[in-house]
Design a protein around this motif. Sequence first.
Motif, PDB file in Angstrom:
ATOM      1  N   ALA A 179       6.278  16.409  -0.713  1.00 55.01           N
ATOM      2  CA  ALA A 179       5.035  15.624  -0.696  1.00 55.01           C
ATOM      3  C   ALA A 179       3.879  16.452  -1.279  1.00 55.01           C
ATOM      4  CB  ALA A 179       4.702  15.190   0.727  1.00 55.01           C
ATOM      5  N   ARG A 180       3.899  17.762  -1.027  1.00 54.75           N
ATOM      6  CA  ARG A 180       2.841  18.609  -1.590  1.00 54.75           C
ATOM      7  C   ARG A 180       2.917  18.632  -3.114  1.00 54.75           C
ATOM      8  NH1 ARG A 180      -0.457  22.639   0.202  1.00 54.75           N
ATOM      9  NH2 ARG A 180       0.500  22.675   2.260  1.00 54.75           N
ATOM     10  N   LYS A 181       4.151  18.686  -3.630  1.00 62.09           N
ATOM     11  CA  LYS A 181       4.319  18.664  -5.096  1.00 62.09           C
ATOM     12  C   LYS A 181       3.761  17.356  -5.649  1.00 62.09           C
ATOM     13  CE  LYS A 181       8.519  21.461  -5.236  1.00 62.09           C
ATOM     14  NZ  LYS A 181       9.978  21.287  -5.106  1.00 62.09           N
ATOM     15  N   LEU A 182       4.113  16.240  -4.997  1.00 63.48           N
ATOM     16  CA  LEU A 182       3.630  14.943  -5.478  1.00 63.48           C
ATOM     17  C   LEU A 182       2.107  14.875  -5.397  1.00 63.48           C
ATOM     18  CD1 LEU A 182       6.337  12.641  -3.852  1.00 63.48           C
ATOM     19  CD2 LEU A 182       5.955  12.972  -6.303  1.00 63.48           C
ATOM     20  N   ALA A 183       1.561  15.394  -4.287  1.00 66.66           N
ATOM     21  CA  ALA A 183       0.111  15.340  -4.094  1.00 66.66           C
ATOM     22  C   ALA A 183      -0.603  16.143  -5.177  1.00 66.66           C
ATOM     23  CB  ALA A 183      -0.261  15.873  -2.713  1.00 66.66           C
ATOM     24  N   SER A 184      -0.043  17.306  -5.526  1.00 67.66           N
ATOM     25  CA  SER A 184      -0.754  18.143  -6.497  1.00 67.66           C
ATOM     26  C   SER A 184      -0.641  17.593  -7.916  1.00 67.66           C
ATOM     27  CB  SER A 184      -0.264  19.594  -6.417  1.00 67.66           C
ATOM     28  OG  SER A 184       1.122  19.614  -6.554  1.00 67.66           O
ATOM     29  N   THR A 185       0.271  16.629  -8.135  1.00 65.48           N
ATOM     30  CA  THR A 185       0.278  15.988  -9.449  1.00 65.48           C
ATOM     31  C   THR A 185      -0.390  14.623  -9.365  1.00 65.48           C
ATOM     32  OG1 THR A 185       2.496  15.110  -9.041  1.00 65.48           O
ATOM     33  CG2 THR A 185       2.358  17.181 -10.249  1.00 65.48           C
ATOM     34  N   GLY A 186      -1.200  14.418  -8.310  1.00 67.08           N
ATOM     35  CA  GLY A 186      -2.057  13.240  -8.266  1.00 67.08           C
ATOM     36  C   GLY A 186      -1.510  12.018  -7.553  1.00 67.08           C
ATOM     37  N   ALA A 187      -0.412  12.174  -6.813  1.00 65.06           N
ATOM     38  CA  ALA A 187       0.131  11.009  -6.097  1.00 65.06           C
ATOM     39  C   ALA A 187      -0.942  10.426  -5.168  1.00 65.06           C
ATOM     40  CB  ALA A 187       1.357  11.409  -5.290  1.00 65.06           C
ATOM     41  N   HIS A 235       0.806  -1.212   0.000  1.00 64.04           N
ATOM     42  CA  HIS A 235       0.000   0.000   0.000  1.00 64.04           C
ATOM     43  C   HIS A 235       0.848   1.274   0.000  1.00 64.04           C
ATOM     44  CE1 HIS A 235      -3.957   1.634   0.337  1.00 64.04           C
ATOM     45  NE2 HIS A 235      -3.582   2.450   1.291  1.00 64.04           N
ATOM     46  N   LEU A 236       2.090   1.172   0.475  1.00 61.03           N
ATOM     47  CA  LEU A 236       2.927   2.371   0.588  1.00 61.03           C
ATOM     48  C   LEU A 236       3.835   2.528  -0.627  1.00 61.03           C
ATOM     49  CD1 LEU A 236       4.137   2.257   4.304  1.00 61.03           C
ATOM     50  CD2 LEU A 236       2.159   3.454   3.355  1.00 61.03           C
ATOM     51  N   LYS A 237       4.036   3.792  -1.002  1.00 64.89           N
ATOM     52  CA  LYS A 237       4.993   4.074  -2.078  1.00 64.89           C
ATOM     53  C   LYS A 237       6.011   5.033  -1.472  1.00 64.89           C
ATOM     54  CE  LYS A 237       6.086   4.414  -6.615  1.00 64.89           C
ATOM     55  NZ  LYS A 237       7.509   4.354  -6.232  1.00 64.89           N
ATOM     56  N   ILE A 238       7.197   4.487  -1.170  1.00 64.79           N
ATOM     57  CA  ILE A 238       8.206   5.278  -0.461  1.00 64.79           C
ATOM     58  C   ILE A 238       9.162   5.966  -1.436  1.00 64.79           C
ATOM     59  CG2 ILE A 238      10.162   5.147   1.154  1.00 64.79           C
ATOM     60  CD1 ILE A 238       8.619   2.941   2.629  1.00 64.79           C
ATOM     61  N   HIS A 239       9.270   7.285  -1.301  1.00 60.47           N
ATOM     62  CA  HIS A 239      10.229   8.061  -2.099  1.00 60.47           C
ATOM     63  C   HIS A 239      11.367   8.484  -1.169  1.00 60.47           C
ATOM     64  CE1 HIS A 239       7.312   8.922  -5.474  1.00 60.47           C
ATOM     65  NE2 HIS A 239       6.502   8.495  -4.523  1.00 60.47           N
ATOM     66  N   HIS A 240      12.573   8.045  -1.474  1.00 64.56           N
ATOM     67  CA  HIS A 240      13.703   8.329  -0.586  1.00 64.56           C
ATOM     68  C   HIS A 240      14.624   9.393  -1.181  1.00 64.56           C
ATOM     69  CE1 HIS A 240      17.923   7.447   0.760  1.00 64.56           C
ATOM     70  NE2 HIS A 240      17.324   7.565   1.932  1.00 64.56           N
TER      71      HIS A 240
END
Length: 332
Positions: free
Chosen positions: A99-107, A83-88
Motif C-alpha cells: 500500500a505504501r508503494k501504491l500511495a507513493s505513486t499517487g494511488a 469509492h473503493l479500489k480493491i487490489h487483491h
Amino acid sequence: LTAMKEKILAMLVANPEKAVSGEEISRRLGISRTAIWKHIQALRAEGYDIESRTRQGYRLLQQPDLLTAGSIAPYLEEGLKEHLKIHHFHEIDSTNIQARKLASTGAPEGTVVIAESQWAGKGRKGRGWQSAAGKGMWLTLLIRPSILPRQATLLPLLTAVAVVEAVEQIAPEVNCGIKWPNDVLVDNKKLAGILTEMNAELDLVHFVLIGVGVNLNQEEEDFDQDLRHTAISLKLANGKQVNRSQFTGVFLNSFWRLYQSYLQAGAEPILLAWRRKSLVLGREVLIHEYNGSFYATALDIDEEGALLVRQQQQVRRVLAGDVTLRFGEEKK
Ligand code: BTN
C-alpha cells in the motif's frame, strides 16, 4: 469482475434461499438470457458454485473463499463500492508495504490492498504478524484525510471500533473489547491488531496507511506454538466458520462510516463508541511507555486517543505505549 457480472452476483447473494429466475435478472438488468448465461459461466470459472434449474433459475450454492473485489462487493454499502479500489493478492510480503508503494505513486484515498497470505506481515513496534493463508482478513486501507498529524492518532482507535462493530454484526454471541490503544481481544486473547503508518510533514498529512489483521477461521494449529495462548480466531471463539468476504465488507462499511463521521463531526462520537467497547477504563493496568513501566488506573481517553491514567495522586497522559490487563491478580 465486469459490472454486469457483479450485479448478477449481487442478486444471487441477496437470495441465498431461493433461485433467482433468468426472467427476473433479464428484466432488472436489461440484458438477454444468453448474456446472463455467459456471465454465469464466467462466475463458475472463478469458483462460484451456481446451480441452474430449468424454469426456476439460478442459485448460489458456494462462493470461492477469496477476498477479491467481486466477492466483497455484494456486502458493501451503495456509494462505498464506487469509492473503493480493491487490489487483491494471493501472496505478498505485507499489505502495508504494498500500500505504501501504491500511495507513493499517487494511488487515491479508498485504495485497499488485501492479501490471502503475507510472508512478512508487520506488527506494531517492529514485531511480526502471523498471517495464515486464507484464514484471516489481512488488509491495508489508504486514506488521505485533511487533518493535522496529531489528529491522526485517533485513527487506530476508530479502526478498532470498526473491527468490534463487524464482530458484533457477524458473530453477536462473541464478546469482544478493545485494549488501549487498538488491540481487539476476546477472552483476553488477541483477535485483531492494527498497524497505522503515516506519511506527513509536521503540519500536513500526505497519507495514512491503516493495516488491519483479524484472525477469522484459524484453528489452534494454524497459530505458531508461541501464539496459541495469546491469540484467538473468531472461529475458535464460537465454533463457526466465518464468511470472510462478508466480514470484510461489513468491516469496510463500518470503517468508512466512522471515518466520515470523524471528518465531519470530530472526535466525540468516536470517543463515545471506543469508551463503550473499552476493556481498560476504570481498571488497574500496567502501562509500558518507551522509557519504562508503571501501574496506574485507566481513567479515560482524550480527543487524540491518549490514555489518561491516575498514578498515586497524579493524572498522567500516555500518548504512546501499551498496557497489560491484570486478571484476578493482586496489585504489587
Ligand atoms: C499489531 O497488533 O501488532 C498490529 C498487527 C497488524 C497486522 C496487519 S495484517 C494486514 C496489515 N499488513 C501488515 O503487514 N500488518 C497489518
